[in-house]
Design an enzyme around this catalytic site. Structure first.
Site, PDB file in Angstrom:
ATOM      1  CB  SER A 195      -1.035   0.030   1.070  1.00 11.34           C
ATOM      2  OG  SER A 195      -1.963   1.302   1.199  1.00 11.34           O
ATOM      3  CG  HIS A 222      -4.137  -0.793  -0.932  1.00  9.52           C
ATOM      4  ND1 HIS A 222      -4.022  -0.958   0.135  1.00  9.52           N
ATOM      5  CD2 HIS A 222      -4.887  -1.904  -1.364  1.00  9.52           C
ATOM      6  CE1 HIS A 222      -4.400  -2.062   0.725  1.00  9.52           C
ATOM      7  NE2 HIS A 222      -4.910  -2.788  -0.438  1.00  9.52           N
ATOM      8  CG  ASP A 315      -6.067  -5.518   2.467  1.00 15.07           C
ATOM      9  OD1 ASP A 315      -6.424  -6.444   2.502  1.00 15.07           O
ATOM     10  OD2 ASP A 315      -5.839  -5.088   1.002  1.00 15.07           O
TER      11      ASP A 315
END
Length: 372
Positions: A195, A222, A315
């Protein structure tokens, strides 16, 4: 007694007096943020930094004397700090600008409203303030101007692997050691999740893998909508492996790097073929790293490697645990080299990370495992 919250000191750099006024007005609405200095170009800003010691720097891209890209490079060499580039030239179609800035050391970008009207700035006020709060907790690193030439880097990289093999290379591991896959030759897939700070981390790993890498690599990053193709093009420059967007029904091929389509989860069906779906977001993410990791664990089991890199939130942590519990190998990026240690930390807390490694060591460890 309530502990007083630390105020985030920011420096705003922009050659537009109107933009400076609007940005100062926006940041003044947050009691947690203080604009401690402004400058109209990079040269002015560089002189200010050691005097005002800002926690975060916001800069425009296009400025006279020293633009935002040059300024970012200088800051990351002399006074490394989290940098947010706020510009009209970091829109969805400006992917080259965006990834040049990220490569130079900027942590994130934020598009200015194209109209420049106060009402449009008001609409993005809270989002901009939230970004500043996130960046204030980001760890950055000094980027040195002098770079070893590529051939020398490859020689050092290979020699380093050989030295560590000879010395029975040991790494920092959590107390709970998971079961190692029975044979490195049985490993059939590599999955990587990232991310915030992920593009730079992915580049570090992927660019150090040879053209003969024997596994498919499934990556979930992400990233804001509209920037996926730019990310792929940026990563492809200097990578020895082809990079593409996965297609539903396609079977992953060895030596190819895959990313899910924008706004799609990426999974595998019971035959190991890709399934790209628009099922609901998980934890606010679509694609979700955990969704992909869970699918990898279900289909490949002990034949999989899961790598979780820098990022905010959690996540991928549960997905990495699924890979570990299925007998697969798991690697988390360590705190010292993570821009944000959220996701790897969550995986470590779960006991899901067999290896905790600096970003520069992950590709080496992968090659050592696969080459056994």
């Amino acid at each position: 007694m309530t502990k007083k919250r630390k105020v985030i000191k920011i420096l705003v750099v922009d050659d537009s007096p109107v933009a400076l006024i609007i940005l100062k007005r926006i940041f003044a609405t947050s009691p947690e943020i203080e604009v401690v200095g402004t400058a109209q170009n990079g040269l002015e800003a560089l002189k200010l930094i050691p005097k005002i010691e800002p926690d975060v720097i916001c800069t425009d891209l296009h400025m006279a004397f020293m633009n935002g890209l040059e300024f970012t490079r200088e800051v990351m060499h002399e006074y490394p700090r989290p940098i947010l580039v706020i510009s009209n030239s970091v829109q969805e179609h400006d992917t080259e600008n965006v990834f040049q800035l990220l490569e130079a050391g900027a942590v994130d970008v934020f598009p200015k409203p194209e109209t420049g009207l106060n009402s449009d700035y008001d609409a993005i006020k809270q989002e901009l303030i939230n970004k500043i709060k996130i960046l204030s907790g980001v760890k950055v690193f000094t980027l040195h101007r002098r770079q070893i030439n590529q051939e020398r880097q490859q020689q050092l990289f290979i020699r380093n692997i050989q030295d560590k093999l000879v010395k029975n290379y040991l790494v920092d591991t959590p107390k709970t050691i998971l079961k190692y896959p029975r044979s490195a030759k049985n490993i059939k897939v590599l999955a990587i999740g990232a991310s915030t700070g992920g593009p730079q981390a992915l580049k570090t790993i992927l660019h150090n893998l040879p053209s003969t890498f024997p596994l498919p690599i499934i990556c979930v990053q992400h990233i804001s909508n509209g920037f996926l193709n730019g990310l792929i093009n940026w990563l492809a420059n200097g990578c020895q492996l082809p990079i593409k967007i996965a297609i539903s029904g396609e079977l992953p091929k060895a030596g190819v790097i895959y990313f899910p389509p924008e706004k799609h989860h990426l999974e595998l069906d019971n035959r190991g073929k890709f399934v790209c779906s628009k099922t609901p977001a998980i934890g606010g993410h679509r694609p979700s790293i955990t969704v992909t990791f869970n699918s990898i664990a279900k289909f490949y089991g002990s034949s999989s490697i899961g790598v979780l890199l820098t990022g905010m939130g959690r996540d991928g942590a549960d997905g990495m645990q699924a890979i570990a519990q299925s007998g697969g190998l798991t690697i988390a990026q360590n705190e010292a080299t993570s821009i944000i240690f959220g996701m790897p930390k969550e995986a470590i807390v779960l006991g899901a990370a067999q290896y905790i490694l600096p970003i520069n060591d992950i590709s080496q460890k992968l090659l050592m495992i696969i080459n056994n």
